[in-house]
Structures are given as structure tokens and as C-alpha cells.
Design a protein around this motif. Sequence first.
Motif, PDB file in Angstrom:
ATOM      1  N   PRO A 137       0.809  -1.229   0.000  1.00  0.00           N
ATOM      2  CA  PRO A 137       0.000   0.000   0.000  1.00  0.00           C
ATOM      3  C   PRO A 137       0.837   1.272   0.000  1.00  0.00           C
ATOM      4  CG  PRO A 137      -0.951  -1.620   1.478  1.00  0.00           C
ATOM      5  CD  PRO A 137       0.367  -2.172   1.056  1.00  0.00           C
ATOM      6  N   GLY A 138       1.861   1.340   0.853  1.00  0.00           N
ATOM      7  CA  GLY A 138       2.670   2.547   0.917  1.00  0.00           C
ATOM      8  C   GLY A 138       3.332   2.873  -0.409  1.00  0.00           C
ATOM      9  N   GLN A 139       3.875   1.856  -1.041  1.00  0.00           N
ATOM     10  CA  GLN A 139       4.550   2.049  -2.323  1.00  0.00           C
ATOM     11  C   GLN A 139       3.567   2.500  -3.398  1.00  0.00           C
ATOM     12  OE1 GLN A 139       5.922  -1.541  -4.299  1.00  0.00           O
ATOM     13  NE2 GLN A 139       7.847  -0.531  -4.853  1.00  0.00           N
ATOM     14  N   MET A 140       2.385   1.875  -3.437  1.00  0.00           N
ATOM     15  CA  MET A 140       1.409   2.234  -4.458  1.00  0.00           C
ATOM     16  C   MET A 140       0.873   3.655  -4.264  1.00  0.00           C
ATOM     17  SD  MET A 140       1.354  -0.299  -6.560  1.00  0.00           S
ATOM     18  CE  MET A 140       3.127  -0.391  -6.184  1.00  0.00           C
ATOM     19  N   HIS A 141       0.660   4.068  -3.019  1.00  0.00           N
ATOM     20  CA  HIS A 141       0.206   5.440  -2.774  1.00  0.00           C
ATOM     21  C   HIS A 141       1.279   6.443  -3.164  1.00  0.00           C
ATOM     22  CE1 HIS A 141      -3.733   4.924  -0.966  1.00  0.00           C
ATOM     23  NE2 HIS A 141      -3.273   3.877  -0.281  1.00  0.00           N
TER      24      HIS A 141
END
Length: 766
Positions: free
Chosen positions: A112-116
Motif C-alpha cells: 500500500p505505501g509504495q502504491m500510494h
Amino acid sequence: MTTPSSARRPRGAVPLLDRPLDRLIGKTTATQLAKQGITTPRGLLRLFPRRYDTWGDLTDLRTLKDREQATIQAQVVRAAARRTRSGRPPALMEATVTDGVTTMGLVMFGNPGQMHHHAEQLAPGTTVLLYGKVGLRHGRLQLASTRFQVLDELDDAEREALLARPMPIYPGTESLPSWLVGRAVRTILDQIGPADVPEPLPEPVRTTEHLVDAYTAYRWVHTPEDATQWREARRRLRHEEAFVLQAALVQRRVQHAAEHTAVAWPIPGEESLLADLDAALPYPLTAGQVRVGGQIADALNSTVPMQLLLQGDVGSGKTLVALRAMLQVVDAGGQAALLAPTEILAAQHRASLEALLGPLAHAGMLGGAQRATRVRLLTGSTPPAQRRQLLADLAAGEPTIVVGTHALLSQTVQIPFLGLVVVDEQHRFGVAQRDALRERGGVTDPATGAQRTPHLLVMTATPIPRTIAMTIFGDLDTAVLDELPGGRRPVATSLVPWAREPWVERIWKRAAEEVAAGGRVYVVCPRIDADDAAGADQEEPELPGALLDEGGELPQEAAPTRPPAAVVDWAQQLAAEPALAGVGVGTLTGRMSAAEKDAAMVDFISGRTPVLVCTTVVEVGVDVPSASMMVILDADRFGLSQLHQLRGRVGRGERESVCVAVTGVEVGSPAYHRLKAFGDISDGFKLAEADLELRSEGNVLGAAQSGRRSDLDLLRVSRDGALIARARKQAETVIAADPTLAEHRDLAAAIADRLDEEAGAYLERS
């Protein structure tokens, strides 16, 4: 004289360009490059950009193709990240980009962090460089497994410096996109200087052609400041490629001439086998046969070993030219050998030579001419007793012509007075194979120490464009038969789609009509049986109005998927075909024994089975004058030269002949354009040029041999014919002055790096 860069390195030092790549650019990137066969800085520098984009110029998304790995420059329309429902992977980022006209989606998966973070980077209006696999989702283009670089993140100084610079786009992979390749290349360039880069091109060549040096060429091709630089770099590197290739071929030829000598076979006079043959021919020689025959006769009458490529279109009379050359040797008491790729072709050659010679081929036999010879046949199927007698006669020096397959290459075959080797269908043999037979007749001259070798005549019935011939057969002289003998008729060629069932049914009605009129019909299939996974014979290597009840173009709809046509299936199907009721159907494949093949051909020629279902075993050499119809099923599975050879099996007699190519390809596909060219063009040389335009040189010139790289980087023989010719002359000048390249060490190293002994005859093996 060129000063080699190797002379400026400390003795024993490993050149920087030959060091392991992982020590210079890191193990991760080096591992990915190794998967492409690139393991040294030298190989990386020769991974040239596929194209050059301009920073800020968006890629036309309409040019993208499904399933290709693409590098594109586009502008972001929207981007958002969200968690996945399954949680495997936990999150995805979806975005839409545009080139200003067309939009496409892209998707990435990760935590999630990377995609955001990626979604934040891809703010609307951002210009981004993307790399990924193109696909279709719900009818729309999408880029999957995407990697990207935000171009807007450059600071003002970088932006100002780069806006005018071309941006190299490299061939990449999913794990190693273009910009990472570019980064690795720049890492190497930062570590080398002019002394590290070899210079294969002699200074006189660079001066004459106004070419930059090798070091500058590599810097400009990978990091150009403007379009002029990368164009000049590619021009220099293209010339280097042509020059190195031609130098290798010229050197091979010069070395062979220096190390070998040949017997000079005098040109026969009026009282000779050759004169008797010419007098007995029922037709005059063509102007081309006279011209080429004279060229060969003069070459045979010299102690310099002849190395000649004889090419001509199907039916141009190459066999007669070769026979006349062999008789020049036999007339003087020598022996001649003809090497054919298959047993059936060897048998056909023997039959053709005996037919041309008539009583002249029956030496010592009832009905033989006063002056005569014999045509012997040696194949793997020759009975042991017959083989022993033949080998004994050859070893005893009997003046004769021997026709054979690879069996002639055996160490047990000794032909002491072998004066001429004729190799038919050179593309079925390697250089080592054709030289092996020449060694059977080679002895060392005690006076000079040179190896006495037979003359060599290489024949090909697959016309080759001049520039390819110059590149492929650079160690051979060339002679061309560019006209057909009298009596040869053009063959009307038609394309028939499987989807048009009435057209297909009409084929068999036309076949019955041909048989009823005394003709013979070939039906060629790409497979022997349905289980033949290889789809090839193991021995290898628009309908006209008279045919159709209706005319028209190929239908736009594609035929349903169907298995490739197989000999076994179609022989059964045609035996039950109502239109062919009462017509015998035979089969012929490379898996049959020699006796079975002979019987099949006898039945076909006699009319016992006037329809012959076969593989491409009949592609070359088979001569049946009564054959008037060629049907090629699933024609899209054959190459253009193969199709042309198959078509050449008909039209050899007095009957009007037709060729029908049945296919299920989609209109507009590459295979369709290949078949369209086949249907439209009957001239073999023009068809070869069309084939070259349709295929890349990588296909034409072949894959690497012996594990070595032998493809072309920048050189294109369809475009660079004039360049290749200039490079040839330049290479001849250099080799004449320095045959061993002792004064051109960088050139010698470049030849060793790019070519091996087999690659001197790169040949399409398609």
C-alpha cells in the motif's frame, strides 16, 4: 598504418572492455544483461538504442502492439491507489495516460505505501517515461508490469540541458527497462577513454569516408547532444560492421588461395565428351549458359582453385552448366563429384545427368558411345557390395562422375583424381561439410608445400539478392543465369482461403482434369502425420478463371483454427474425394526408405498414382515434365524461397501449369503479405528482393553458429548495398597489403570477436 589500442595497454592487462560486467555496473543489472548474452562492457556498448525520442515529445500510442514490451513517453491523466480485495498482492495503483489523442491505462501491484507513493508521483499533467508489457483489457490498451521515470522531477538546469538532447530508447525486458540499460551504458562510458576502445577501421578508410573514431562513435550513439551526433555515430558503426564482415571474407579467400593449388584442366577440343554432349543436345544453350560456361571453363583451366557460386532461377539450366564443367574434368582423366542434400535429390540428379548424356553415360555398356563415362551414385542406402565396388573404382582413379549425399563425406571415400566438387543447394550444407569433400581429393604438392585441392562450384536454386550474396558468399566468385531455356512456361499462381469451401472443392476438380489430360499433380503438406510435432520432413533440411467457377479477393474473415495439413491424413482424404474417383493417390516423405521413394516416384511418373501427396522432399531437383499442377496446403507455413522452389516443380514440360497455395491466414497479416508476394511475383530474383523487404536480416542471415553471435547490429543489406560494395573494396586493399593483419591487430580482434569459421557463410536457414 593503424596503431592498435592494444599496443598502448600494459602487457598482460585485461582490456577494460573485456572485464566482467558485474564488477563495473553491479551484479543485479549485470545478471539481467547476461540473460541477453551480454557479459562484458564491449557487448554492452554494442547494444545500440532502438530509437531516439525527444524529451517532452509524447509517443503515439496508436503505434503500440499487443503483447510487446514498450517504452513510451506520455502525460498522466489520473492516478489512484487502492487495496485489493484478495490481499494478494495487497494493493494496486491504476492510472490513465495520454499522448494528447489516445489514452491507455497502466496498472502496478505492490504494498500500500509504495502504491500510494507512485500515485502521488503520477499527478495529473505529469510527463512520464513508462516501460511495460502492452495488453488489451476490455478492448482498451493497457500497460502491465509497469516501471516509470518522472521526467518532470528534473531540476531547471537538467531540464534545460536535456530538452534538446535525443533520448536513447533501448531494447529492454520487464526486469531491465530502457532507462536502466541507458544508465548501465553511461556507467561504462564514464570509466573509459579513447585508449580503451579498439579501432578496427584503418585511418585511410575513416578519412575517405569522413568517419569519426570508434571512441567518439560509442559516446555519440549512446549520449548524443543532438540528432547529428547519433546519425554520424551510427553511420560510422554501420561502416565498421560492413568492413569487418567483408575483411573476414576477403581474408578467408586470400588465405585459401595462398595455401592451396589446383590442377589445371584443359578446355576440351572438338574430339571430346563435352563436344559430343553439345552436339547431341536437342536445344541450343542459352546466352547465359554460354557466358557462364566460358567463365567456368577458364577457371578450371587454372591452378588457382575455383570457388564459384552459380545461382539462377528455377529451371534456368544450372544442372547442364554443372555437367559441362564436370565433363571438362572427366575429358582430361579426372573425377568429378556432385554433393546433394537428400537421397531423393541425389537419385534425381543422377537420373537427370544420365538423361542429358544418353549413350555418353554408358561407358563399357551395350549401346554406350565410343567416348563415354559413367554416372555413379553413393548414398547411405547404397547396398554394401555395390558400395565396395564403387569405392574401389573411385580409389583406382576411374574417370567418372559420382553423385552422392553426406555419404560422400565419409573418410572411407577416397577420390584421388577429384578435380571438381559441385555442391547443390549450398544452404543445406555448412562450410565445413563442403570443404570435407574437397579434402577427399587433396594432396600436398611436394615442391611448394601447398595443398592441392579440387575446384569448387556451389549451386543454389534459391535466387539471392546481390547484396546478400556479397555478404553471405563473400569468399566465392558469383555467376548468374538470368534467363530460362526455351520451353519453360510461366506457372499461374493462385491463393485460396480454406474458408472458401467451394474454391477448395474446385481445386480437386481441376486436379482431376489435369490427370485426365495426362498431367501429374503434387499436393504438398507441412507435416507427415498429425503427431509430427516438428511439422517438417525429417530428410530436409487469386485463382485464375480456368481454375475457379468464381473470382474475387481473399475473404476478410479468418478461417477457423485447424491443425496443419499432414500427408497421411490428406492421402486418405483425397483417396475418398468424389472429384478424384478412380484416380490413384500416392505418398512421398523423407521417412520412407530409398526403395519406397523410388517406387513412389515411378508410380507417380507412370500415372499409376498421378496425384502425389508429399512433404517438401520434392522441393528441389525433382524433375517430372508431365507434372502440371502444384497444390500447397497451409502455404503460410513455408518460406518464400521454399514456396518458389515448390512452384518450380511444375511447368517443366509443354503443358500449361498452375500452382495453388491454400491458406487460412488473416488478410493484412505478415504471412498474408508474404503469400501475396508469392502469388504476384514469378521471377525468383524479384521474389528474393521482396522476401528481404518482408523479413529482417536476422532471419535472412541466420542465427549464431557454434554459439557465436553472427547477426547484424546496424547493417541492413536491403538498404546498404552500396556501402557493402565500398567496404568490400576497402577490405581487399587492406588484406592485399597485410594478409595476416599483423599490422591491423584491432581489425583481427574484431573479426575473431564477431565471426567464427562457419560464420563466413551466414545463410538463411529458414
